[in-house]
Design a protein around this motif. Structure first.
Motif, PDB file in Angstrom:
ATOM      1  N   TYR A   1     -21.310  10.360 -43.665  1.00  0.00           N
ATOM      2  CA  TYR A   1     -21.341   8.999 -44.203  1.00  0.00           C
ATOM      3  C   TYR A   1     -22.170   8.910 -45.484  1.00  0.00           C
ATOM      4  CZ  TYR A   1     -19.880   8.074 -39.357  1.00  0.00           C
ATOM      5  OH  TYR A   1     -19.253   8.080 -38.132  1.00  0.00           O
TER       6      TYR A   1
ATOM      7  N   ASN B   1     -23.052   2.608 -42.674  1.00  0.00           N
ATOM      8  CA  ASN B   1     -23.993   3.712 -42.481  1.00  0.00           C
ATOM      9  C   ASN B   1     -24.672   4.173 -43.765  1.00  0.00           C
ATOM     10  OD1 ASN B   1     -23.240   3.535 -39.856  1.00  0.00           O
ATOM     11  ND2 ASN B   1     -22.129   5.481 -39.773  1.00  0.00           N
TER      12      ASN B   1
ATOM     13  N   GLY C   1     -18.562   1.991 -39.340  1.00  0.00           N
ATOM     14  CA  GLY C   1     -19.332   3.071 -39.953  1.00  0.00           C
ATOM     15  C   GLY C   1     -19.538   2.882 -41.448  1.00  0.00           C
TER      16      GLY C   1
ATOM     17  N   ALA D   1     -15.820   6.039 -36.010  1.00  0.00           N
ATOM     18  CA  ALA D   1     -16.716   4.944 -36.421  1.00  0.00           C
ATOM     19  C   ALA D   1     -16.047   4.027 -37.450  1.00  0.00           C
ATOM     20  CB  ALA D   1     -18.081   5.402 -36.917  1.00  0.00           C
TER      21      ALA D   1
END
Ligand code: SF4
Ligand code: FES
Lengths: 177, 239
Positions: B133, A97, A94, A90
């Motif tokens: 994340y 996120n 990403g 990602a």
């Protein structure tokens, strides 16, 4: 010998992997003897076709559209290759996120906009809650990290697949390469 | 020389070796060109056994032992590479990648990072675990350096070099488990630290881009570690 049917798709990435693919330069011509490019941002087919032998997927799965596309691609592809760091990890897509989609929409469509600020609800596909690597959504057959993977790496991968031998990916590329 | 004088004989990967009793498995392996992956260990600093990448199999031990903190023993039979070890090492590395946001492509240490090169060396072409994340902070309050917690693997090299070599103990660790984080002084901005001497040793021992010099762009941060064995040597001489 019938040609292998190759597709390339561009999900949430910067198209750098496709640029790297084009960097194959004259090797593309030799490759053209063995493969047929049946779907790609580089050709004019609108619908992802059936019976694709190899699909190179660039980019993370980030929107509703990416999600549907990648599921259809998986159904219609024999060997699905995660091409580049965005597809594999990602990567940069990403990085949103941790913030959540609301903050991202506000930043892109309200805070930085002077003409008619507002979040679009048609034409632009809705963002998923987070950008994900391709293999978290569908099964992936081969991973090729790199940002972007070099033309030599892509050439090596395609040749290994054409000849049906195992590719030693980590000898050629790495995350961030 | 005999066993009483502190010499041990042992086997590593089916080869015989002798070693001083105060040496670790890792030291003996390295002297003999046997590769064991490591991240938290750095010659010149104390060993903490934090990252567990250096785990090896020891015959008649029902658990894996970290080579960096395990002293050699008479008759030890050690295996440094097996499918089981590969599996564990790869899982540890993958978890490190999921715990923070390691975006190699935009990192100051791209191409000069121990985490990145180890991933390549151990054949990690993707991560099996779901990425977390997390939202991690960047502290750029120090005039010359910055800490990006997105890239920290909690090896504690910075904590140790600051305490053991510089003698300032600016860095320490707060929290437990997934909430662990390195802190300067009493968990305050690095720039406001009263103990930091600005020596930059932490920056240069950090294996990733977590600690870096300001003004470096992608792939520009090269770490210089030569000072560490040199300083340790000078101090040993004086004793
Ligand atoms: S900042 Fe660097 S040296 Fe300090 S614990 Fe994190 S990774 Fe290790
Ligand atoms: S190097 Fe041994 S535990 Fe980290």
């Amino acid at each position: 010998m019938s040609k292998l049917r190759l597709a390339t798709v561009w999900l949430d990435g910067c198209s750098g992997c496709h640029m790297s693919f084009l960097d194959l330069d004259e090797r593309l011509i030799a490759l053209g003897e063995k493969i047929e490019l049946v779907y790609s941002p580089l050709v004019d087919t609108k619908v992802f076709p059936e019976n694709v032998d190899i699909t190179l997927v660039e980019g993370a799965v980030s929107s509703e559209e990416d999600l549907h596309k990648v599921q259809l691609i998986r159904q219609r592809t024999k060997t699905l290759v995660s091409l580049g760091d965005c597809a594999v990890t990602a990567n940069v897509p990403g990085m949103r996120n941790a913030f959540g989609t609301k903050a991202i929409y506000d930043r892109a469509y309200r805070e930085n906009v002077t003409l008619d600020p507002g979040i679009p609800n048609e034409t632009v596909p809705q963002l998923l809650a987070s950008a994900r690597p391709v293999h978290e959504i569908v099964a992936v057959d081969l991973f090729v990290p790199g940002c972007p993977p070099s033309a030599d790496t892509i050439f090596y991968v395609l040749n290994s697949l054409l000849e049906g031998c195992a590719a030693e990916i980590c000898a050629k590329t790495r995350f961030g390469a | 020389m005999n066993a009483a004088a502190g010499v041990k004989t042992l086997r590593i990967d089916e080869r015989d070796f002798s070693a001083r009793a105060d040496e670790t498995i890792l030291e003996v392996a390295r002297q003999n060109g046997i590769f064991i992956p490591t991240l938290c260990e750095l010659k010149g600093l104390s060993e903490v056994g934090a990252c567990r990448l250096c785990l090896v199999e020891v015959k008649n031990s029902n658990r894996l032992l970290p080579a960096c903190v395990t002293r050699v023993e008479e008759g030890m039979e050690i295996t440094t590479n097996s499918q089981r070890l590969e599996r564990y090492r790869r899982s540890i590395l993958e978890l490190l990648f999921t715990e923070r946001n390691h975006i190699c492509s935009v990192c100051v240490s791209n191409g000069h990072c121990e985490l990145q090169s180890l991933a390549q060396k151990l054949g990690m072409d993707h991560v099996h675990f779901p990425y977390r994340y997390p939202k991690a902070q960047v502290d750029a309050s120090h005039p010359r350096f910055l800490v990006d917690h997105n890239r920290c693997i909690l090896c504690s090299r910075c904590v140790r070099v600051c305490d053991e070599v510089e003698g300032a103990h600016t860095w320490d660790v707060k929290g437990r488990g997934i909430n662990t984080q390195i802190i300067s002084d009493l968990d305050q901005p690095w720039g406001s630290s009263e103990t930091c001497t600005g020596c930059g040793k932490c920056v240069h021992v950090c294996p990733t881009g977590a600690l870096s010099e300001k003004g470096r762009s992608v792939a520009e941060m090269m770490k210089r570690r030569q000072f560490l064995p040199y300083l340790t040597l000078m101090r040993e001489d004086r004793e």
